[in-house]
Design a protein around this motif. Structure first.
Motif, mmCIF file in Angstrom:
data_model
loop_
_atom_site.group_PDB
_atom_site.id
_atom_site.type_symbol
_atom_site.label_atom_id
_atom_site.label_comp_id
_atom_site.label_asym_id
_atom_site.label_seq_id
_atom_site.Cartn_x
_atom_site.Cartn_y
_atom_site.Cartn_z
ATOM 1 N N LEU A 129 7.604 -0.717 4.301
ATOM 2 C CA LEU A 129 6.419 -0.995 3.485
ATOM 3 C C LEU A 129 5.195 -1.121 4.371
ATOM 4 C CD1 LEU A 129 8.003 -3.918 1.388
ATOM 5 C CD2 LEU A 129 7.927 -1.495 0.761
ATOM 6 N N LYS A 130 4.062 -0.664 3.843
ATOM 7 C CA LYS A 130 2.785 -0.968 4.494
ATOM 8 C C LYS A 130 2.077 -1.966 3.590
ATOM 9 C CE LYS A 130 -0.880 1.409 6.923
ATOM 10 N NZ LYS A 130 -1.627 2.671 6.973
ATOM 11 N N ILE A 131 1.694 -3.119 4.206
ATOM 12 C CA ILE A 131 1.167 -4.223 3.403
ATOM 13 C C ILE A 131 -0.248 -4.583 3.855
ATOM 14 C CG2 ILE A 131 1.560 -6.616 2.671
ATOM 15 C CD1 ILE A 131 4.136 -5.509 2.141
ATOM 16 N N ASP A 132 -1.129 -4.755 2.886
ATOM 17 C CA ASP A 132 -2.449 -5.339 3.188
ATOM 18 C C ASP A 132 -2.307 -6.851 3.057
ATOM 19 O OD1 ASP A 132 -5.022 -6.267 3.311
ATOM 20 O OD2 ASP A 132 -5.861 -4.573 2.164
ATOM 21 N N LEU A 188 0.826 -1.211 0.000
ATOM 22 C CA LEU A 188 0.000 0.000 0.000
ATOM 23 C C LEU A 188 0.856 1.254 0.000
ATOM 24 C CD1 LEU A 188 -2.608 -1.098 2.716
ATOM 25 C CD2 LEU A 188 -2.869 -1.227 0.232
ATOM 26 N N GLU A 189 1.925 1.204 0.793
ATOM 27 C CA GLU A 189 2.813 2.364 0.883
ATOM 28 C C GLU A 189 4.254 1.863 0.903
ATOM 29 O OE1 GLU A 189 1.858 4.399 4.516
ATOM 30 O OE2 GLU A 189 -0.262 4.625 3.963
ATOM 31 N N ALA A 190 5.158 2.700 0.433
ATOM 32 C CA ALA A 190 6.578 2.329 0.465
ATOM 33 C C ALA A 190 7.416 3.579 0.603
ATOM 34 C CB ALA A 190 6.957 1.585 -0.810
ATOM 35 N N GLU A 191 8.397 3.560 1.491
ATOM 36 C CA GLU A 191 9.326 4.689 1.601
ATOM 37 C C GLU A 191 10.696 4.194 2.050
ATOM 38 O OE1 GLU A 191 8.768 6.927 5.557
ATOM 39 O OE2 GLU A 191 6.733 6.246 5.040
ATOM 40 N N GLN A 192 11.723 4.920 1.620
ATOM 41 C CA GLN A 192 13.097 4.595 2.007
ATOM 42 C C GLN A 192 13.258 4.806 3.511
ATOM 43 O OE1 GLN A 192 15.397 4.368 -0.880
ATOM 44 N NE2 GLN A 192 17.065 3.626 0.418
ATOM 45 N N VAL A 193 13.911 3.861 4.210
ATOM 46 C CA VAL A 193 14.244 4.083 5.619
ATOM 47 C C VAL A 193 15.410 5.074 5.654
ATOM 48 C CG1 VAL A 193 15.070 3.019 7.762
ATOM 49 C CG2 VAL A 193 13.480 1.772 6.258
ATOM 50 N N HIS A 214 14.638 -1.860 -6.150
ATOM 51 C CA HIS A 214 13.251 -1.393 -6.354
ATOM 52 C C HIS A 214 13.053 -0.012 -5.759
ATOM 53 C CE1 HIS A 214 12.157 -5.399 -7.751
ATOM 54 N NE2 HIS A 214 12.880 -5.874 -6.751
ATOM 55 N N LYS A 215 12.502 0.881 -6.578
ATOM 56 C CA LYS A 215 12.185 2.224 -6.094
ATOM 57 C C LYS A 215 10.795 2.207 -5.468
ATOM 58 C CE LYS A 215 14.797 4.940 -9.439
ATOM 59 N NZ LYS A 215 14.639 4.752 -10.885
ATOM 60 N N PRO A 216 10.601 2.962 -4.364
ATOM 61 C CA PRO A 216 9.301 2.960 -3.679
ATOM 62 C C PRO A 216 8.136 3.220 -4.647
ATOM 63 C CG PRO A 216 10.900 4.201 -2.400
ATOM 64 C CD PRO A 216 11.591 3.796 -3.665
ATOM 65 N N GLU A 217 8.296 4.229 -5.532
ATOM 66 C CA GLU A 217 7.164 4.607 -6.385
ATOM 67 C C GLU A 217 6.797 3.520 -7.397
ATOM 68 O OE1 GLU A 217 10.056 6.202 -6.095
ATOM 69 O OE2 GLU A 217 10.836 6.931 -8.007
ATOM 70 N N ASP A 218 7.741 2.608 -7.672
ATOM 71 C CA ASP A 218 7.472 1.574 -8.682
ATOM 72 C C ASP A 218 6.704 0.380 -8.127
ATOM 73 O OD1 ASP A 218 8.866 3.127 -10.416
ATOM 74 O OD2 ASP A 218 10.737 1.972 -10.265
ATOM 75 N N ILE A 219 6.675 0.237 -6.806
ATOM 76 C CA ILE A 219 6.148 -1.033 -6.266
ATOM 77 C C ILE A 219 4.836 -0.876 -5.518
ATOM 78 C CG2 ILE A 219 8.431 -2.103 -6.139
ATOM 79 C CD1 ILE A 219 8.448 -1.519 -3.144
#
Ligand SMILES: [Zn+2]
Length: 682
Positions: A607-610, A593-598, A626-631
């Motif tokens: 990552l936020k995962i459902d 659902l969400e992804a950001e670099q630590v 993998h870039k956050p915006e791509d996944i």
């Protein structure tokens, strides 16, 4: 030392088992070609010899693997190598081959002469034999475990993993590469060159006599071989591809490739002499000839110790005068490697840059690994082209030709009186020529090409200092003199640059509308007379754009990666686990659902995962690939009942399953069609 009557120049025979790359050219061919072109411009009697080395085990192995004959293999690569040399401007007088009957005859006679003189030691020895194939196994036909590092695919002569030299009997669990069977030991007879005796009798003294005139890297390597003590070396082997051993009781035996290959220089000279109506013996058997071998450092022992021993033992031949071996050229900071496909292949370069042979010749020469290993980079290639060939050499010539056309309709103007600056400039050509001779004759080609470029710099400076484009309004007579001098410098460049940049100087001569000029003419005031018509200017070199360079670098990286993928070996399986143990793991399909670099990490993403059960945070080490915006929105497999743990202060509640490929890249393990979040994976 007095000048010899003749020069006999050789470049190492390339092995007809694969195409040529940059490292070959830098080691043995370009320096020799420059040297030979220089000697020929000076009007010397010189023959430049080379050819394909077509015997030996790697060729028979390749033939077997490809289901063709060894002759098919060498025909293919001989043709490929020969045309790459031609197109690259390596101007041999003959490019011969060791499968030619002239060579078989020459090598055979050479062996017989030594045999009749009792130069060989005959020895019976036990060697590995494949009973199924009814064949003795040459060292490369045996594989086994390396006693040093445990690598299981080590060859009978060397472990490619750790680099240790081996003998077949040292291998643990030896196996025949032909049948896969365990070979037996069987007695066989071979002939040996008595290097140990030669070392004591004359060889070491002879090497010592070259302490000051041979390159220090060459002399040093010879001394270290001698210090370790030379051993008798087998001249023959059991194999069915090569020059048959021409004595009794030698069925199924051929000359060892290291013995027959250098004799290839002699047979090539014979073939050339026959064609040209010359006497080959003048070059090989006359003290007023000078023999010079150009090679890479891996060939020093053969050309400085072993081949001279053969020549001396035979008795009729001169010994090499010098062996200016080069060290290795690396590529983008890494060792060139055929097996890893980390190389610039000459036939591919010629396809990608069909009219830029000289740019590569120039770059290689400017980086020539003369005393130590050196590096080729595409970036440097671009800089050498754009900032030196285009901006200095090309620019000077172009300005001279364009202005001569603009002011004088392409006719070289009459010169008036020369002032001191003019004379100084013209006399500088003689100084440059003298320095250049010293460098080339001492095999310092890096230095030489830099000195040659100084002549173009001199021309540029002359134009910049005299500014004819300004003077034309006020002092037309002076401009005539300036342009006349510029034309003379351009003509001198067509001579001085010839050994390094033969394609460019050919073009330059056609622009100047002149024939090839002798070396000694460089520096003469009237190389081109007033009134001579020159042709319209066109550029000698084009700028190379960033995209072209990026393409080449990417090509290298791609082929390296493809090679890694191809050679990838899966890790051995882990110990068994029970069904119950496996069923304890709760793996589900989830969606990111969400992804950001630590922050302050290169590898970690938060990552936020459902998971279908809940929405949770997982920290995953996938940020390199993998870039956050791509996944975001991607479905993944999540191990949901892994005990939570803190990573960089963040509680990670599970683990994403990833597949790691041979290059180390992490790929997602996902269902092949969209599947409900929370579906179990079993
Ligand atoms: Zn090893």
């Amino acid at each position: 030392m007095k000048d010899p009557k003749r020069y006999l120049i050789t470049s190492a025979l390339p092995y007809a088992n694969g195409p040529l790359h940059l490292g070959h050219i830098a080691g043995a061919y370009l320096p020799a070609d420059i040297y030979v072109r220089y000697l020929k411009l000076k009007g010397k009697d010189v023959v430049y010899i080379c050819g394909s080395d077509e015997h030996g085990v790697p060729i028979t192995l390749r033939a077997r693997k490809e289901g063709v004959t060894p002759q098919d293999v060498v025909d293919k690569y001989h043709g490929m190598i020969k045309s790459a040399f031609d197109e690259f401007g390596i101007a041999f007088d003959i490019y011969h081959r060791t499968s030619d009957p002239v060579h078989h005859h020459t090598a055979s006679e050479f062996f017989k002469t030594m045999h009749n003189k009792d130069e060989f030691i005959e020895k019976e020895e036990e060697q590995f034999f494949d009973e199924q194939e009814q064949q003795f196994l040459a060292d490369r036909y045996i594989v086994g475990t390396c006693p040093k590092c445990g690598f299981e695919e080590a060859y009978g002569d060397q472990c490619e993993k750790c680099g240790t030299s081996l003998s077949p009997k040292e291998l643990i669990n030896p196996k025949s590469k032909l049948s896969g069977n365990v070979p037996i030991l069987k007695t066989t007879k071979h002939w040996y060159l008595d290097l140990e005796r030669y070392q004591g009798e004359w060889l070491e003294k002879w090497i010592d006599s070259h302490k000051s005139d041979w390159k220090s890297n060459v002399y040093g390597q010879c001394k270290s071989w001698l210090k370790a003590g030379l051993q008798p070396r087998a001249v023959t082997r059991d194999l069915d591809w090569g020059v048959p051993v021409p004595v009794k009781d030698a069925d199924g035996k051929v000359l060892y490739v290291w013995f027959d290959a250098p004799i290839g220089y002699i047979s090539a000279t014979k073939a050339w002499a026959k064609e040209k109506g010359k006497n080959w013996k003048d070059y090989w058997q006359s003290e007023d000839s000078r023999l010079i071998h150009f090679i890479g450092k891996d060939n020093i022992v053969f050309h400085c110790l072993i081949f001279p021993s053969m020549l001396k033992a035979h008795g009729d031949y001169i010994l090499p005068y010098n062996v200016p071996a080069n060290e290795f050229l690396n590529l983008e900071g890494d060792k060139l490697s055929t097996s890893r496909n980390w190389a610039v292949w000459i036939h591919e370069y010629l396809q990608d840059f069909p009219d830029k042979q000289d740019v590569l010749r120039y770059t290689i020469c400017a980086n020539s690994p003369e005393q130590k290993d050196n590096d080729f980079t595409w970036k440097d290639f671009q800089t050498r082209n754009n900032s030196e060939l285009v901006a200095i050499f090309g620019n000077f010539v172009n300005r001279t030709l364009v202005l001569t056309h603009k002011y004088y309709d392409g006719k070289v103007p009459e010169r008036g009186d020369l002032n001191d600056f003019d004379k100084k400039t013209l006399d500088e050509i003689i100084v440059i020529k003298g320095n250049l001779e010293k460098s080339i004759e001492n095999f310092r080609f890096r230095e030489a090409v830099k000195i040659a470029m100084d002549l173009a710099r001199l021309g540029n400076k002359f134009l910049a200092d005299t500014e004819p484009w300004k003077l034309i309004k006020t002092d037309e007579d002076r401009v005539k003199t300036i342009m006349n001098i510029s034309i003379q410098i351009t003509a001198a460049l067509s001579i001085i640059m010839e050994p390094f940049l033969p394609f460019t100087t050919e073009k330059l001569r056609s622009l100047l509308n002149i024939e090839k000029l002798d070396w000694e003419l460089a520096g003469k005031y009237d190389l081109i007379l007033a009134g001579h018509s020159i042709n319209k200017a066109s550029l000698l070199f084009d700028k190379i754009e960033d995209e072209e360079i990026e393409k080449q670098v990417q090509k290298l990286l791609d082929s390296k990666k493809a090679n890694e993928m191809e050679n990838h070996k899966a890790e051995p399986a882990k110990d068994n686990c029970t069904y119950d143990e496996f069923m304890k793991m709760d793996i589900r399909v989830g969606t990111i659902l969400e992804a950001e670099q630590v922050p302050k990490t290169d590898k970690l993403l938060k990552l936020k995962i459902d998971t279908g059960i809940d929405q949770r945070t997982v920290v995953s080490g996938i940020a390199v690939d993998h870039k956050p915006e791509d996944i975001i929105g991607k479905q993944v497999s999540v191990l949901v009942n892994l005990e939570p743990r803190k990573i960089r202060g963040i509680e990670s509640q599970g683990m994403i399953l990833m597949a790691k490929d041979a290059s180390g890249k992490l790929n997602f393990v996902i269902p092949d069609v969209k599947t409900n979040d929370g579906s179990g994976i079993k």
